[in-house]
Design an enzyme around this catalytic site. Structure first.
Site, PDB file in Angstrom:
ATOM      1  N   LEU A   1       0.754  -1.096  -0.013  1.00 17.06           N
ATOM      2  CA  LEU A   1      -0.114   0.065  -0.073  1.00 17.06           C
ATOM      3  C   LEU A   1       1.016   1.444   0.097  1.00 17.06           C
ATOM      4  O   LEU A   1       1.909   1.126   0.537  1.00 17.06           O
ATOM      5  CB  LEU A   1      -0.929   0.144   1.115  1.00 17.06           C
ATOM      6  N   ASP A   2       0.394   2.113  -0.545  1.00 16.48           N
ATOM      7  CA  ASP A   2       1.301   3.495  -0.688  1.00 16.48           C
ATOM      8  C   ASP A   2       1.444   3.939   1.026  1.00 16.48           C
ATOM      9  O   ASP A   2       0.649   3.598   1.600  1.00 16.48           O
ATOM     10  CB  ASP A   2       0.281   4.576  -1.172  1.00 16.48           C
ATOM     11  N   LYS A   3       2.517   4.489   1.177  1.00 17.06           N
ATOM     12  CA  LYS A   3       2.949   4.963   2.360  1.00 17.06           C
ATOM     13  C   LYS A   3       1.658   5.851   3.314  1.00 17.06           C
ATOM     14  O   LYS A   3       1.229   5.440   4.215  1.00 17.06           O
ATOM     15  CB  LYS A   3       4.182   5.981   2.665  1.00 17.06           C
TER      16      LYS A   3
ATOM     17  N   THR B   1      -1.645   5.460   2.457  1.00 13.91           N
ATOM     18  CA  THR B   1      -2.926   4.838   2.319  1.00 13.91           C
ATOM     19  C   THR B   1      -2.927   3.873   3.738  1.00 13.91           C
ATOM     20  O   THR B   1      -1.991   2.987   3.671  1.00 13.91           O
ATOM     21  CB  THR B   1      -2.851   4.069   1.031  1.00 13.91           C
TER      22      THR B   1
END
Length: 333
Positions: free
Chosen positions: A147-149, A151
């Protein structure tokens, strides 16, 4: 959730080589022209969307080389030995083969320039110790997707090599249930649909992803507008904001963020893809609750356990910052 690569960061290097189209297979031609990189490394860079020809992304290293200026973005090295850190983990499930956690916003999945410590990998190394799978490489043990940092939401990591191989196969075949909750500026129209495009590196900014007319990789997102905030009083007008559930059928870098922005409904708080400013009441609500990231949460993750065959499904509510923003948006109605 994404099975995509690290974003290109400052501190890497861009290598350029001009091919004339007579060299045969692309990855082999680049390995000959750039002896400082192994062919396997070049194949990885191509798969990660870090290679282009005359500005157009390249996706297939086995294709025949064509004439043009080729660029490869080589990210800076990260520490080969991330260290265990005693960081809190919200564990949803754990057995001998895998671990499922509810990742907080602000925690990177793995070490990268600017996030060398405090990552999920650091936490897993402490929690799981020597049992953590290392197939993903020494810098990303056990990580099969990310997951993006900024998110939040559900992630799974492998603790055994057999689980790592099985999970990787499930993600590669897109045989995973993945649903995200997003709060958007305005609302996508129609209120329910499928977004099916090609996504690759932006030709104008290689640190960003974009919807492409050609090249890139297929990306498919189904979405449903669950609720609108600040409902319009005039026919045809756009709501101020919306709660949108997105279901992924592929896992491209920043897929949901790019797709919703392409529908004119970028995610609130997204500094990269949220071009333009939300309406004044929405902007005030964001400031009031202190949201400091994109309002995106990986709410559902479902899959068949790669070792036991047990069906698993996990669902979590958004963290407090998104819940507070939803409450503030409800006051706009």
């Amino acid at each position: 959730m994404s099975d995509e690569p690290l974003d290109f960061e400052d501190g890497g290097e861009t290598l350029e080589v001009r091919l004339d189209g007579t060299e045969g297979r692309l990855d082999r031609a680049l390995a000959v022209a750039l002896p400082e990189l192994s062919r396997a490394r070049i194949q990885t860079l191509i798969a990660q969307g870090r290679a282009s020809r005359d500005g157009a992304p390249l996706a297939d290293g086995s294709a025949k080389a064509q004439a043009g200026l080729h660029r490869l973005e080589v990210p800076p090295p990260v520490a080969a030995d991330p260290r265990p850190e005693n960081l809190p983990l919200n564990i949803l499930f754990e057995d001998a083969d895998l671990i499922v956690i509810d990742k907080p916003a602000g925690m990177a999945a793995h070490p990268a320039p600017g996030s060398e410590t405090g990552t999920l990998v650091n936490a897993l190394l402490h929690h799981c110790g020597a049992s953590l799978s290392g197939i993903g490489g020494v810098a990303r043990p056990g990580i099969v997707h990310r997951l993006d940092k900024d998110t939040s939401g559900v992630m799974v990591a492998a603790k055994s090599d057999r689980a790592h191989a099985g999970l990787s196969a499930l993600f590669a075949s897109h045989d995973i249930e993945r649903s995200y909750l997003a709060l958007t500026r305005g609302a996508p129209d129609p209120a329910k649909g499928r977004i099916q495009t090609l996504i690759g590196r932006s030709s104008s900014d290689r640190k960003k992803m974009a919807v492409l007319r050609s090249g890139g990789r297929e990306a498919i997102t189904d979405y449903v507008v669950q609720r609108v905030y600040g409902a319009p009083r005039k026919p045809g007008a756009t709501p101020l904001s919306a709660r949108v559930v997105c279901t992924l059928h592929t896992g491209r870098t920043h897929q949901i963020r790019v797709h919703l922005a392409s529908k004119g409904a970028p995610i609130l708080g997204d500094a990269v893809y949220g071009s333009g400013s939300p309406a004044a009441p929405v902007k005030a609500a964001i400031a009031r609750v202190g949201l400091a990231r994109q309002a995106l949460h990986a709410a559902v993750l479902g899959f068949v356990h790669p070792v036991t065959g047990e069906p698993l499904r996990f669902e979590t509510v958004p963290p407090v910052d998104m819940r507070a923003l939803e409450a503030a948006l409800e006051d706009l109605e």
